[in-house]
Design a protein around this motif. Structure first.
Motif, mmCIF file in Angstrom:
data_model
loop_
_atom_site.group_PDB
_atom_site.id
_atom_site.type_symbol
_atom_site.label_atom_id
_atom_site.label_comp_id
_atom_site.label_asym_id
_atom_site.label_seq_id
_atom_site.Cartn_x
_atom_site.Cartn_y
_atom_site.Cartn_z
ATOM 1 N N LEU A 42 0.840 -1.191 0.000
ATOM 2 C CA LEU A 42 0.000 0.000 0.000
ATOM 3 C C LEU A 42 0.883 1.251 0.000
ATOM 4 O O LEU A 42 1.665 1.461 0.931
ATOM 5 C CB LEU A 42 -0.897 0.015 1.235
ATOM 6 C CG LEU A 42 -1.822 1.221 1.364
ATOM 7 C CD1 LEU A 42 -2.875 1.210 0.265
ATOM 8 C CD2 LEU A 42 -2.480 1.258 2.739
ATOM 9 N N PRO A 43 0.758 2.096 -1.016
ATOM 10 C CA PRO A 43 1.503 3.357 -0.992
ATOM 11 C C PRO A 43 1.128 4.180 0.241
ATOM 12 O O PRO A 43 -0.062 4.384 0.499
ATOM 13 C CB PRO A 43 1.052 4.049 -2.284
ATOM 14 C CG PRO A 43 0.592 2.937 -3.182
ATOM 15 C CD PRO A 43 -0.017 1.921 -2.251
ATOM 16 N N VAL B 55 -18.552 -8.886 -10.170
ATOM 17 C CA VAL B 55 -17.173 -9.218 -10.521
ATOM 18 C C VAL B 55 -16.421 -7.960 -10.948
ATOM 19 O O VAL B 55 -15.271 -7.739 -10.556
ATOM 20 C CB VAL B 55 -17.149 -10.278 -11.648
ATOM 21 C CG1 VAL B 55 -15.720 -10.475 -12.147
ATOM 22 C CG2 VAL B 55 -17.720 -11.597 -11.154
ATOM 23 N N VAL B 56 -17.078 -7.110 -11.746
ATOM 24 C CA VAL B 56 -16.460 -5.851 -12.185
ATOM 25 C C VAL B 56 -16.858 -4.753 -11.207
ATOM 26 O O VAL B 56 -18.051 -4.445 -11.064
ATOM 27 C CB VAL B 56 -16.906 -5.484 -13.615
ATOM 28 C CG1 VAL B 56 -16.286 -4.150 -14.039
ATOM 29 C CG2 VAL B 56 -16.530 -6.590 -14.590
ATOM 30 N N LEU C 161 -10.384 -6.406 -5.719
ATOM 31 C CA LEU C 161 -10.938 -5.113 -5.319
ATOM 32 C C LEU C 161 -9.864 -4.206 -4.716
ATOM 33 O O LEU C 161 -9.841 -3.000 -4.982
ATOM 34 C CB LEU C 161 -12.074 -5.312 -4.320
ATOM 35 C CG LEU C 161 -13.382 -5.906 -4.855
ATOM 36 C CD1 LEU C 161 -14.358 -6.142 -3.717
ATOM 37 C CD2 LEU C 161 -14.009 -4.994 -5.907
ATOM 38 N N TYR C 162 -8.998 -4.782 -3.915
ATOM 39 C CA TYR C 162 -7.929 -3.988 -3.314
ATOM 40 C C TYR C 162 -6.950 -3.487 -4.381
ATOM 41 O O TYR C 162 -6.473 -2.351 -4.308
ATOM 42 C CB TYR C 162 -7.214 -4.786 -2.219
ATOM 43 C CG TYR C 162 -7.853 -4.632 -0.853
ATOM 44 C CD1 TYR C 162 -7.180 -4.024 0.188
ATOM 45 C CD2 TYR C 162 -9.158 -5.075 -0.622
ATOM 46 C CE1 TYR C 162 -7.769 -3.863 1.441
ATOM 47 C CE2 TYR C 162 -9.759 -4.923 0.620
ATOM 48 C CZ TYR C 162 -9.060 -4.314 1.641
ATOM 49 O OH TYR C 162 -9.655 -4.145 2.876
ATOM 50 N N ARG C 163 -6.652 -4.317 -5.365
ATOM 51 C CA ARG C 163 -5.788 -3.853 -6.462
ATOM 52 C C ARG C 163 -6.449 -2.689 -7.194
ATOM 53 O O ARG C 163 -5.792 -1.684 -7.519
ATOM 54 C CB ARG C 163 -5.490 -5.003 -7.426
ATOM 55 C CG ARG C 163 -4.533 -6.055 -6.860
ATOM 56 C CD ARG C 163 -4.062 -7.016 -7.942
ATOM 57 N NE ARG C 163 -5.145 -7.846 -8.478
ATOM 58 C CZ ARG C 163 -5.493 -9.024 -7.961
ATOM 59 N NH1 ARG C 163 -4.867 -9.497 -6.876
ATOM 60 N NH2 ARG C 163 -6.469 -9.722 -8.511
ATOM 61 N N HIS C 164 -7.733 -2.812 -7.453
ATOM 62 C CA HIS C 164 -8.474 -1.737 -8.119
ATOM 63 C C HIS C 164 -8.454 -0.469 -7.263
ATOM 64 O O HIS C 164 -8.244 0.640 -7.781
ATOM 65 C CB HIS C 164 -9.913 -2.185 -8.372
ATOM 66 C CG HIS C 164 -10.782 -1.124 -8.975
ATOM 67 N ND1 HIS C 164 -10.911 -0.937 -10.341
ATOM 68 C CD2 HIS C 164 -11.568 -0.166 -8.395
ATOM 69 C CE1 HIS C 164 -11.729 0.069 -10.568
ATOM 70 N NE2 HIS C 164 -12.142 0.557 -9.409
ATOM 71 N N ARG D 100 -6.621 5.050 -6.534
ATOM 72 C CA ARG D 100 -6.232 5.997 -5.484
ATOM 73 C C ARG D 100 -7.336 6.219 -4.444
ATOM 74 O O ARG D 100 -7.581 7.343 -3.975
ATOM 75 C CB ARG D 100 -5.813 7.349 -6.084
ATOM 76 C CG ARG D 100 -4.827 7.267 -7.229
ATOM 77 C CD ARG D 100 -3.486 6.743 -6.802
ATOM 78 N NE ARG D 100 -2.744 7.702 -5.998
ATOM 79 C CZ ARG D 100 -1.560 7.442 -5.427
ATOM 80 N NH1 ARG D 100 -1.015 6.242 -5.576
ATOM 81 N NH2 ARG D 100 -0.945 8.364 -4.717
ATOM 82 N N TYR D 101 -7.993 5.141 -4.057
ATOM 83 C CA TYR D 101 -8.914 5.228 -2.920
ATOM 84 C C TYR D 101 -8.112 5.522 -1.654
ATOM 85 O O TYR D 101 -6.922 5.206 -1.559
ATOM 86 C CB TYR D 101 -9.688 3.920 -2.760
ATOM 87 C CG TYR D 101 -10.910 3.812 -3.637
ATOM 88 C CD1 TYR D 101 -12.190 3.910 -3.097
ATOM 89 C CD2 TYR D 101 -10.793 3.608 -5.018
ATOM 90 C CE1 TYR D 101 -13.325 3.806 -3.893
ATOM 91 C CE2 TYR D 101 -11.916 3.508 -5.826
ATOM 92 C CZ TYR D 101 -13.177 3.613 -5.259
ATOM 93 O OH TYR D 101 -14.293 3.517 -6.059
ATOM 94 N N ARG D 102 -8.778 6.102 -0.665
ATOM 95 C CA ARG D 102 -8.151 6.411 0.615
ATOM 96 C C ARG D 102 -8.424 5.265 1.583
ATOM 97 O O ARG D 102 -9.551 4.776 1.681
ATOM 98 C CB ARG D 102 -8.688 7.745 1.157
ATOM 99 C CG ARG D 102 -8.434 8.891 0.180
ATOM 100 C CD ARG D 102 -9.234 10.134 0.527
ATOM 101 N NE ARG D 102 -8.687 10.817 1.685
ATOM 102 C CZ ARG D 102 -9.322 10.990 2.827
ATOM 103 N NH1 ARG D 102 -10.538 10.491 3.005
ATOM 104 N NH2 ARG D 102 -8.742 11.650 3.820
#
Length: 358
Positions: free
Chosen positions: A22-23, A46-47, A331-334, A339-341
């Motif tokens: 995680l950045p 899925v998407v 989902l976490y990769r997406h 750039r979700y917080r």
């Protein structure tokens, strides 16, 4: 199309399976300007679909039921000194009902011994050390010189998570608390519920979405990573919860009418699924150390609103059990790409319970 169902052949998971890079700049240090203006990753299919949290009413149907955790965060962090002058920092983990006693984490150059007296808040009040307690004797049993809730409210600090790098402010007093917080006792906020404001709750009610509450006093253990590679060796922290008969009845009515039970936050899910461990959802109050990992049989919750969780945490394992491991990792990769917080002051996602194959 719903999220991918779990595999027919069970997989043996280790802690490393729940790690991700995680950045650091994606760790939210402050909440969104408006509670319901946070982003919402709609992960039911899925998407994934990128949304705004205030869109939630349109994603639910009349007859669905939102279940919230109405715990109230106490100002659990205290600063003080031993009789020798050595600095002490304490984090109250639990207030023992009907007493002046608490369990607390304590940081000091040398641990105070039983009988020692610690002066907090520049001498405003004192605490006598009664001994060690809690899981693995890792907590200190203290007796305060007055009512714990009153002293903490007057002299304590908001127990912001360890990854938030600023001291607590007046804004944190307001925003690290849900708008419906009622029952004092948590040392961490039920963060998925921080996105709800009065206007959003009114819109949900107008749409015919029901609302019910449980109480689970979130402990500091919620932030602890799992430090053993084998999940079977991890000792889960314990938390107190209560599910009322009114909430049990509301859930039964929702399910009978074909509605979806939507848990707001992993703490709400933990309370509901703990209360159903006997096979059926039952009202009552007790401790839970339930450890939800892939393969867990969910009995109550159909959907989950949740924030993004720490790598290798028990909460990563919980959401993977709920929505499917591969789906969660995607989902976490997406979320990272978009750039979700992340974490307590970060954005949220909406998950559908995966259906086992067959």
């Amino acid at each position: 199309m719903t999220a991918a169902s779990s595999s027919s052949s069970p997989r043996h998971f280790t802690v490393s399976d729940f790690d991700f890079a995680l950045p650091p700049e994606l760790i939210a240090q402050h909440p969104a300007a408006e509670r319901s203006a946070s982003r919402l990753l709609d992960g039911r299919a899925v998407v994934p679909v990128d949304r705004v949290f205030r869109e939630l009413p349109e994603l639910l149907q009349a007859g669905d039921l939102l279940v919230f955790n109405n715990t109230k965060v106490i100002k659990a962090r205290l600063y003080g000194a031993k009789a020798s002058g050595g600095a002490v920092e304490a984090l109250v983990e639990r207030v023992l009902p009907g007493t002046r006693e608490v369990w607390a984490h304590m940081r000091a150059s040398k641990a105070p011994k039983p009988g020692a007296v610690v002066r907090f808040a520049d001498g405003a009040f004192e605490a006598e050390v009664l001994g060690r307690c809690g899981p693995d004797n890792g907590l200190f049993h203290l007796r305060l010189s007055g009512d714990p809730f009153a002293l903490l409210e007057q002299h304590g600090h908001v127990p912001l998570p360890p990854y938030i790098e600023h001291g607590d402010s007046a804004d944190d007093v307001r925003r690290y608390q849900t708008v419906f917080a009622k029952e004092p006792g948590a040392v961490a906020a039920p963060t998925a519920a921080l996105h709800f404001d009065e206007a959003l709750l009114a819109r949900l009610a107008a749409r015919g979405v029901g609302q019910a509450h449980v109480t689970l006093h979130v402990g500091a253990g919620t932030f602890q990573p799992v430090r053993v590679e084998s999940l079977a060796e991890h000792k889960m922290h314990s938390e107190w919860f209560e599910v009322s008969q009114a909430t049990v009845d509301a859930i039964a009515a929702c399910k009978a009418a074909g509605g979806k039970v939507v848990a707001v936050g992993t703490t709400t899910l933990r309370a509901l699924e703990s209360a159903a461990r006997g096979g059926q959802l039952a009202a009552g109050a007790r401790e839970t150390d339930i450890f939800i990992t892939p393969g867990f049989e969910f009995r109550v919750v159909d959907r989950l609103v949740t924030n993004f969780h720490l790598p290798k945490s028990t909460l990563m394992m919980l959401v993977s059990a709920f929505a499917g491991y591969e789906h969660i990792m995607a989902l976490y990769r997406h979320a990272i790409e978009q750039r979700y917080r992340f974490f307590s002051y970060g954005d949220a996602m909406l998950l559908e319970r995966s259906r086992p194959a067959g």
